[in-house]
Design an enzyme around this catalytic site. Structure first.
Site, short mmCIF file in Angstrom:
data_model
loop_
_atom_site.label_atom_id
_atom_site.label_comp_id
_atom_site.label_asym_id
_atom_site.label_seq_id
_atom_site.Cartn_x
_atom_site.Cartn_y
_atom_site.Cartn_z
N HIS A 116 44.83 37.27 41.45
CA HIS A 116 43.50 37.77 42.62
C HIS A 116 42.77 38.37 42.26
O HIS A 116 41.37 37.92 41.27
CB HIS A 116 44.13 39.02 44.02
CG HIS A 116 45.04 38.67 44.68
ND1 HIS A 116 45.11 37.39 45.71
CD2 HIS A 116 46.53 38.79 45.13
CE1 HIS A 116 46.30 37.13 45.89
NE2 HIS A 116 47.10 38.08 45.27
O1 RIB Z 1 44.36 40.49 49.22
C1 RIB Z 1 44.39 40.22 48.01
C2 RIB Z 1 44.30 41.70 47.69
O2 RIB Z 1 44.55 42.60 47.88
C3 RIB Z 1 43.94 41.76 45.97
O3 RIB Z 1 43.14 43.15 45.35
C4 RIB Z 1 44.94 43.24 46.16
O4 RIB Z 1 45.09 44.36 44.91
C5 RIB Z 1 45.20 43.70 46.81
O5 RIB Z 1 44.42 44.93 46.88
#
Ligand code: RIB
Ligand code: CA
Length: 311
Positions: A241
């Site tokens: 992500h």
């Molecule tokens: O949903 C994904 C996000 O939530 C990313 O930033 C991961 O690190 C968590 O913080």
């Protein structure tokens, strides 16, 4: 001319990869890391951020602890995804560098007030608590921020922590609402794009051929991190992500998106934290965000390997 950024983060393996990518990229000048409670509590995120700085050989980089809970709710964490440490999958030495004594929110406000207007970009990799609090305490900084590039939200992909909401927005929807209503130039990397940035076993194996401690560490984190998503979604790999935020700044051509209106659900407990994205422009609500939807995944993963191997 490199771009001045502040990274607000809740490491988290994917945050850690994003931080390494930023520190390995001359296009970016990281002014500091501001830590927030999210994946794991603040004490761990501010500990983990310093471990990542030292892994990158940047014990000089100032790291600040910020808010230890959301603006208006109790903290929800994600050890089930990231492990109790938040960086399970690799063993790093205890950090030797100090945490800055200044609160992260004060650092954000003071740095923006002292720098030329529109000269700093905020990169948000976790719940938006620090940034929302800074905007609430010092509304004058909004017009001084060049851009906020954030990982958060979802539309076609729906939620990952509830059926309706992505984790970062879910944890602090009130802070997200402040950011999304601020009028600041926003670029959003939602699950719609990050779920197309799936790790592959071959990529992880290639990391281990780089003769790089940083790449070996990323491989260990990814091996650990991906088990949750592969079990949940049945996919081969896991979505990386947060590096999407940094990769967008370095190589925006790897991404496509649409400039639309996005609003945050804060009232309903059923859909709290949902990003209501007007993708088809069925309302007359003004566009307030570039909502990313597609990525050149091969180029993305090649960029991460090529840059992190430099550390
Ligand atoms: O949903 C994904 C996000 O939530 C990313 O930033 C991961 O690190 C968590 O913080
Ligand atoms: Ca994160």
């Amino acid at each position: 001319m490199s771009r001045n950024i502040i990274i607000d983060t809740d490491p988290g393996q994917d945050d850690a990869v994003a931080i390494l990518l930023a520190l390995a990229s001359p296009e970016l000048n990281v002014l500091g890391l501001t830590c927030v409670a999210g994946n794991v509590p603040l004490a761990r995120t501010s500990h983990n951020a310093r471990q990542v700085c030292e892994l990158a050989g940047r014990a000089d980089l100032p790291v600040y602890a910020g808010c230890d809970r959301p603006m208006g709710r109790g903290l929800v964490t994600a050890e089930h995804v990231h492990g109790d440490s938040g960086l399970d999958g690799a063993v790093l030495p205890e950090p030797q560098m100090p945490l800055q004594s200044q609160h992260a929110v004060d650092f954000i406000v003071e740095t923006l007030r002292q720098a030329p207007a529109k000269s700093i970009t905020l990169c948000s990799l976790g719940p938006l608590t620090n940034i929302g609090t800074a905007l609430q305490q010092a509304p004058d900084i909004a017009e001084r921020i060049a851009q906020i590039v954030l990982m958060g939200g979802a539309y076609f992909e729906v939620g990952n922590i509830t059926p309706a909401a992505e984790f970062n927005i879910f944890v602090d929807p009130e802070a997200a609402e402040i950011v999304f209503k601020s009028g600041i130039d926003l670029v959003v990397a939602p699950l719609d794009v990050t779920h197309k940035a799936l790790t592959r076993k071959a990529w992880i194996a290639d990391l281990r051929t780089q003769n790089s401690r940083a790449c070996d560490t990323v491989a260990g984190w990814t091996d650990f991190f991906e088990r949750f998503d592969t079990e949940k979604y049945g996919s081969e790999g896991a979505p990386l992500h947060d590096p999407c935020v940094i990769a967008y700044l370095i190589a925006p051509h790897l991404f496509t998106g649409r400039h639309i209106n996005v609003e945050i659900e804060t009232q309903s407990e059923l859909t709290r934290g949902m990003t209501v994205a007007d993708w088809w422009r069925v309302t007359d609500r003004p566009a307030n965000a570039l909502f990313l939807c597609d990525i050149n995944a091969v180029g993305f993963f090649n960029l991460i390997t090529q840059r992190v191997a430099r550390l």
